[in-house]
Design an enzyme around this catalytic site. Structure first.
Site, mmCIF file in Angstrom:
data_model
loop_
_atom_site.group_PDB
_atom_site.id
_atom_site.type_symbol
_atom_site.label_atom_id
_atom_site.label_comp_id
_atom_site.label_asym_id
_atom_site.label_seq_id
_atom_site.Cartn_x
_atom_site.Cartn_y
_atom_site.Cartn_z
ATOM 1 N N ASP A 220 -7.216 4.412 -4.043
ATOM 2 C CA ASP A 220 -7.886 4.254 -3.039
ATOM 3 C C ASP A 220 -8.400 5.683 -2.465
ATOM 4 O O ASP A 220 -8.706 6.586 -3.496
ATOM 5 C CB ASP A 220 -6.614 4.018 -1.538
ATOM 6 C CG ASP A 220 -7.353 3.644 -0.460
ATOM 7 O OD1 ASP A 220 -7.874 2.429 -0.391
ATOM 8 O OD2 ASP A 220 -7.422 4.159 0.555
ATOM 9 N N LYS B 270 0.992 -1.134 0.081
ATOM 10 C CA LYS B 270 -0.091 0.085 -0.101
ATOM 11 C C LYS B 270 0.865 1.240 0.142
ATOM 12 O O LYS B 270 2.090 1.289 0.427
ATOM 13 C CB LYS B 270 -1.023 0.041 1.248
ATOM 14 C CG LYS B 270 -2.082 0.716 1.135
ATOM 15 C CD LYS B 270 -3.328 0.129 0.323
ATOM 16 C CE LYS B 270 -4.413 1.275 0.154
ATOM 17 N NZ LYS B 270 -5.765 0.436 0.099
HETATM 18 N N1 LIG Z 1 -11.594 2.098 -4.172
HETATM 19 C C1 LIG Z 1 -11.413 0.739 -3.967
HETATM 20 O O1 LIG Z 1 -11.346 0.031 -5.028
HETATM 21 C C2 LIG Z 1 -11.144 0.375 -2.542
HETATM 22 C C3 LIG Z 1 -11.531 1.123 -1.703
HETATM 23 N N2 LIG Z 1 -11.466 0.732 -0.327
HETATM 24 C C4 LIG Z 1 -11.449 1.452 0.827
HETATM 25 O O2 LIG Z 1 -12.839 1.978 0.790
HETATM 26 C C5 LIG Z 1 -13.093 3.442 1.389
HETATM 27 C C6 LIG Z 1 -13.360 4.486 0.378
HETATM 28 O O3 LIG Z 1 -12.565 4.339 -0.611
HETATM 29 P P1 LIG Z 1 -13.014 5.224 -1.848
HETATM 30 O O4 LIG Z 1 -14.395 4.821 -2.005
HETATM 31 O O5 LIG Z 1 -11.987 4.659 -2.888
HETATM 32 O O6 LIG Z 1 -12.454 6.898 -1.642
HETATM 33 P P2 LIG Z 1 -13.125 8.044 -2.260
HETATM 34 O O7 LIG Z 1 -11.883 8.897 -2.076
HETATM 35 O O8 LIG Z 1 -13.470 7.689 -3.726
HETATM 36 O O9 LIG Z 1 -14.239 8.232 -1.594
HETATM 37 C C7 LIG Z 1 -13.987 8.343 -0.135
HETATM 38 C C8 LIG Z 1 -15.310 8.993 0.369
HETATM 39 O O10 LIG Z 1 -15.307 8.884 1.704
HETATM 40 C C9 LIG Z 1 -15.801 10.180 2.356
HETATM 41 N N3 LIG Z 1 -15.356 10.262 3.525
HETATM 42 C C10 LIG Z 1 -13.986 10.525 4.024
HETATM 43 N N4 LIG Z 1 -13.978 10.408 5.484
HETATM 44 C C11 LIG Z 1 -15.326 10.364 5.861
HETATM 45 C C12 LIG Z 1 -15.680 10.627 7.138
HETATM 46 N N5 LIG Z 1 -15.062 10.424 8.190
HETATM 47 N N6 LIG Z 1 -17.144 10.304 7.183
HETATM 48 C C13 LIG Z 1 -17.804 10.303 6.162
HETATM 49 N N7 LIG Z 1 -17.314 10.040 4.868
HETATM 50 C C14 LIG Z 1 -16.003 10.313 4.751
HETATM 51 C C15 LIG Z 1 -15.201 11.182 1.388
HETATM 52 O O11 LIG Z 1 -15.836 12.321 1.614
HETATM 53 C C16 LIG Z 1 -15.763 10.324 -0.069
HETATM 54 O O12 LIG Z 1 -17.063 10.464 -0.228
HETATM 55 C C17 LIG Z 1 -11.486 3.352 2.013
HETATM 56 O O13 LIG Z 1 -11.367 3.019 3.190
HETATM 57 C C18 LIG Z 1 -10.631 2.433 0.995
HETATM 58 O O14 LIG Z 1 -9.557 2.209 1.646
HETATM 59 C C19 LIG Z 1 -11.377 -0.637 -0.027
HETATM 60 C C20 LIG Z 1 -10.908 -1.526 -1.285
HETATM 61 C C21 LIG Z 1 -11.005 -1.181 -2.514
HETATM 62 O O1 LIG Z 2 -7.125 -2.487 -6.770
HETATM 63 C C1 LIG Z 2 -5.933 -2.524 -6.070
HETATM 64 O O2 LIG Z 2 -4.889 -2.855 -6.550
HETATM 65 C C2 LIG Z 2 -6.039 -1.949 -4.632
HETATM 66 C C3 LIG Z 2 -7.477 -1.814 -3.829
HETATM 67 C C4 LIG Z 2 -7.147 -1.366 -2.467
HETATM 68 O O3 LIG Z 2 -6.517 -0.711 -2.193
HETATM 69 C C5 LIG Z 2 -7.974 -2.201 -1.340
HETATM 70 O O4 LIG Z 2 -8.328 -3.154 -1.628
HETATM 71 O O5 LIG Z 2 -7.854 -1.761 -0.211
#
Ligand SMILES: NC(=O)C1=CN([C@@H]2O[C@H](COP(=O)(O)OP(=O)(O)OC[C@H]3O[C@@H](n4cnc5c(N)ncnc54)[C@H](O)[C@@H]3O)[C@@H](O)[C@H]2O)C=CC1
Ligand SMILES: O=C(O)CCC(=O)C(=O)O
Length: 459
Positions: free
Chosen positions: A179, A139
């Site tokens: 992420d 990461k």
């Molecule tokens: N994008 C991916 O493929 C993956 C993401 N994740 C996890 O999912 C979560 C969200 O990631 P993404 O959707 O990719 O990020 P993103 O940047 O697209 O969205 C994050 C969202 O969470 C909101 N946010 C941040 N802090 C907050 C809080 N304290 N309370 C409420 N909302 C809050 C932001 O305003 C935004 O809407 C993270 O924990 C990330 O590590 C896990 C697996 C894969």
């Molecule tokens: O698609 C990836 O390689 C990473 C996704 C990721 O950061 C996660 O699973 O938390």
């Protein structure tokens, strides 16, 4: 010794081993609280495994697992629109390559420090193992805050970030993706810079790419859809489904948006979502076109939703979202967004299932409360593995120089989520914790990585 007393003594020795490794983790890096939390959750689940299989302790598997193979930290200088030079810190933690090249996202958020990147990298090892694909765990990220920055500033930052990162990554060594704060725009700028420095079109070096230059159909949707497929399996085992269920989803980013999309396709009523400023409650059901416009196009605050939908309510502060009564809750925003008080509020509000879309969104007391109350609980490592799984499929397509259809990738994703669910259920049963998917997923992921480590000797 009787079988009973030898089992008790093996358990005591495993407990003592786990405690010793955990104490050493906290002693070495006392300030990395999120990393401690992630390590604690996994190690506690492994006691029965370590008691049954002494070879892991004899070969110091835990001691090696909690120490990253390599940690890189670097300076990222860039120039803002006013001409001022700014400096951020970049990270890449290459945690474990026992089953494949390091794989995991990059997070750009002001809260990023070594403890956040290490917790995420540690989780990624086991999550990636659960997918069944040959990918190790890593990461990275930076304390850069993309919020309020112009496109030019984001490009300047990401190009500088890649100017250092490029020497540590490659399609067979380490493959970053997105992420929090890293989406298609940031991946595009980083891919362009990598290509420029490294030469050649090494498509498999990053995943989550745009469809025009090597990205996979359904990667954008994969984490959210995969989460819903996993929870669907968990509900089906109880003869339940999403049809007509009231659902609360936190966040409004990549994971949340595509979880909401799939939930709506399956007939659920999603009544709330949030961002770091607050949450919206729309009893008629969230209008996803509005959320996509605000978040994917305008990069606006979720509070603006009520301008388009005046019957909806906006409340400042994001944690109150868990007081909204619902049957299913999907925390999809960030770590530790759901504590024990929130868990109690959800249970009082009638929740029957919780599925973690974010990484480590529930605190340990919240998880324990859900388990004690018999709530169906889908832990992050298993439930949000769909994103990295489709990243693995993106790498396969890049390697074969072809593109699969949306339906083909989606079907593979569905099968992978089903398999993760089944292997987690099986492992929980095998170690006498039936129905506990936290223990099941940790054990199933651990066994794959630990056995690969044993096979490769002391490295
Ligand atoms: N994008 C991916 O493929 C993956 C993401 N994740 C996890 O999912 C979560 C969200 O990631 P993404 O959707 O990719 O990020 P993103 O940047 O697209 O969205 C994050 C969202 O969470 C909101 N946010 C941040 N802090 C907050 C809080 N304290 N309370 C409420 N909302 C809050 C932001 O305003 C935004 O809407 C993270 O924990 C990330 O590590 C896990 C697996 C894969
Ligand atoms: O698609 C990836 O390689 C990473 C996704 C990721 O950061 C996660 O699973 O938390």
């Amino acid at each position: 010794m009787s079988t009973l007393s030898s089992t008790a003594s093996a358990t005591a020795s495993a407990e003592e081993y786990v405690q010793r490794v955990y104490s050493e983790v906290t002693r070495r890096d006392p300030l990395e609280q999120e990393f401690h939390q992630a390590v604690k959750e996994i190690l506690e689940c492994l006691v029965p495994v370590l008691a049954r299989h002494p070879q892991y302790q004899a070969n110091a598997v835990l001691e090696r697992l909690v120490e990253p193979e390599r940690t890189i930290s670097f300076r990222v200088p860039w120039t803002d629109d006013a001409g001022a030079v700014r400096v951020n810190r970049g990270y890449r933690v290459q945690f474990n390559s026992a089953i494949g090249p390091y794989k995991g996202g990059l997070r750009f958020h002001p809260s990023v420090y070594s403890g956040i990147i290490k917790f995420l990298g540690f989780e990624q090892i086991f999550k990636n193992a659960l997918t069944g694909l040959p990918i190790g765990g890593g990461k990275g990220g930076s304390d850069f805050d993309p919020k309020g920055k112009s496109d030019r500033e984001v490009m300047a930052f990401t190009q500088s970030f890649m100017t250092e990162l490029y020497r540590h990554i490659g399609q067979d060594t380490d493959i970053p993706a997105g992420d929090i704060g890293v989406g298609a725009r940031e991946i595009g700028y980083m891919f362009g810079q990598y290509k420029r420095i490294h030469g050649g079109h090494e498509a498999g070096v990053l995943t989550g790419k745009g469809l025009l230059y090597g990205g996979s159909l359904a990667r954008k949707e994969a984490t959210g859809y995969g989460l819903v497929y996993f929870v669907q399996e968990m509900l089906a085992a109880q003869c339940q489904n999403f049809e007509g269920q009231t659902v609360v989803v936190s966040g409004s980013g990549n994971v949340s948006i595509y979880a909401i999309e799939k939930l709506q396709q399956l007939g659920a009523l999603v009544v709330a979502c949030s961002d770091s400023g607050g949450y919206i409650y729309d009893p008629q059901g969230i209008n996803l076109d509005t959320v996509k416009r605000l978040k994917e196009q305008e990069r606006a605050r979720i509070s603006e939703y009520v301008t388009a939908h005046p019957h909806a309510e906006y409340t400042e502060g994001s944690t109150g979202i868990w007081t909204i009564p619902c049957r299913i809750a999907l925390p999809c925003a960030t770590q530790n967004e759901l504590d024990e008080d929130a868990a109690r509020a959800l249970v009082s509000g009638g929740v029957i299932a919780v599925g973690e879309g974010a990484n480590m969104p529930s605190t340990l007391p919240a998880i324990n409360y859900f388990l004690q109350q018999g709530i169906l609980f889908a832990p992050a490592k298993a439930a949000n593995a769909g994103g990295v799984a489709v990243s693995g499929l993106e790498m396969s397509q890049n390697g074969m120089r072809l593109s699969w259809s949306f339906e083909e990738v989606d079907e593979r994703l569905r099968m992978i989520m089903k398999n993760i669910y089944r292997s987690s259920v099986r492992a929980a049963e095998e170690y006498d914790m039936p129905g506990n998917l936290v223990a099941g997923s940790n054990i199933a992921g651990f066994l794959k990585v630990a056995d690969a480590m044993l096979a490769q000797g002391v490295v």
